[in-house]
Design a protein around this motif. Structure first.
Motif, short mmCIF file in Angstrom:
data_model
loop_
_atom_site.label_atom_id
_atom_site.label_comp_id
_atom_site.label_asym_id
_atom_site.label_seq_id
_atom_site.Cartn_x
_atom_site.Cartn_y
_atom_site.Cartn_z
N VAL A 14 -7.79 -5.80 -0.68
CA VAL A 14 -7.05 -5.27 -1.82
C VAL A 14 -7.84 -4.19 -2.56
CG1 VAL A 14 -7.89 -7.07 -3.40
CG2 VAL A 14 -5.70 -5.92 -3.86
N ARG A 18 -5.20 -0.97 -2.85
CA ARG A 18 -4.63 -0.63 -4.15
C ARG A 18 -4.91 0.82 -4.55
NH1 ARG A 18 -7.80 -1.75 -8.86
NH2 ARG A 18 -5.94 -2.56 -9.88
N TRP A 62 -9.41 -3.69 -13.91
CA TRP A 62 -8.43 -4.41 -13.12
C TRP A 62 -7.99 -5.67 -13.88
CZ3 TRP A 62 -9.92 -6.30 -7.51
CH2 TRP A 62 -8.75 -6.63 -6.80
#
Length: 318
Positions: A14, A18, A62
């Motif tokens: 990820v 992302r 994040w």
């Protein structure tokens, strides 16, 4: 683990996936100033300011990290911004922040982390904005830095024939609240961290590197992939040459934000390794830049393509 299985694991990580939508957004940002020397695809925008340049960057924390450990999130907001300026061969000057919180407890934890980061790296927050009543918690920080015009390090200027070198601090631990963060900074003093970070300024001012980035959330090879993508080139990486902490396996390490680490391309790998080591980082030549637009990893008789930039994207900026 085979190289093919490693590639499969990294391609679905990820921290890499992302980033893919970044390039699609560029069409909304027309270039309207001849003062801008470099912008998207770099760790910081480069703005002409006479004999020096101003460096301007921003990072948003994040949400997964914010939920896991707000105090660590606040610390990391300072850490990552300081590294964006360092990666460009610059010196950080000051930061501003935008804090959105849904509880006083979260706000207090975030700000304790920010305070620790300011004390650790010696870069002040001088303003910003507060949303005290949002249904979510978020932290965004922007940073201003400066550099000598002839010492700026871009990430879009790697060339075939360059060596790929990494400089990274292996002295740390996996953060207990966030397993893809390697904490190599919070237990060190400001003098040590300043010396490590200044390695990139030295490399830039001595013109020893052709391109560089700080190793960020996509991990070492994901970050290298971003550099190669924006430079329009590829690379071969010798997997056995990558420095890895003794406590970690290679796959986990390559999916980790290392806290203190840089990847550069250079025609002078021995000198670059020496500079990194003199500044307290473990350093090694891990590969070479090639003309073919792919990132390939090599180990023994095995080869595997991590990114084929003819069909794959990390950010979509090229």
């Amino acid at each position: 683990m085979t190289l093919e299985s490693l590639v499969s694991e990294l391609r679905s990580f990820v921290g890499i996936t992302r980033k893919r939508s970044i390039g699609d957004m560029l069409r909304y940002f027309p270039s309207i100033s001849d003062k801008v020397i470099a912008d998207f695809g770099e760790d910081a925008a480069v703005i002409d300011n006479g004999d020096e340049v101003l460096l301007l960057a921003a990072d948003g924390i994040w949400s997964v990290l914010m939920d896991a450990d707000p105090e660590w999130a606040g610390y990391c907001a300072v850490l990552v911004n300081v590294h964006d300026i360092a990666a460009m061969g610059g010196t950080p000057i000051a930061m501003v922040d935008v804090l959105s919180v849904n509880s006083p407890e979260v706000a207090d934890a975030v700000l304790r982390g920010v305070e620790k980061g300011i004390e650790k790296f010696g870069v002040p927050i001088v303003g910003g904005h507060l949303h005290p009543d949002t249904p979510y918690s978020a932290l965004d920080v922007a940073i201003l830095g400066k550099a000598r015009k002839d010492g700026v390090i871009l990430s879009s200027t790697a060339e075939p024939g360059d060596s790929v070198v990494v400089g990274v601090d292996l002295d740390g631990r996996v953060h207990p609240s966030f397993r893809i963060n390697f904490d190599s900074t919070s237990q060190k003093d400001r003098e040590t961290l300043t010396r490590q970070i200044s390695s990139m300024r030295v490399l830039g001012e001595r013109r020893l590197v052709t391109a560089g980035k700080d190793i960020s959330n996509p991990g070492m090879l994901g970050t290298l992939g971003m550099l190669l993508e924006t430079s329009g080139v590829g690379a071969e990486v010798e997997i056995d040459s990558i420095p890895v902490p003794e406590s970690l396996n290679l796959a986990d390490w390559l999916k980790m934000y290392p806290g203190m680490g840089f990847v550069v391309t250079t025609r002078n790998p021995d000198e670059v390794v020496d500079v990194f080591r003199r500044h307290g980082l473990c350093a090694a030549r891990i590969g070479r830049v090639i003309e073919e637009r792919r990132l390939e990893i090599v180990g023994g008789k095995e080869r595997a393509v991590l990114f084929d930039f003819g069909r794959d994207r990390v950010t979509g900026i090229n």
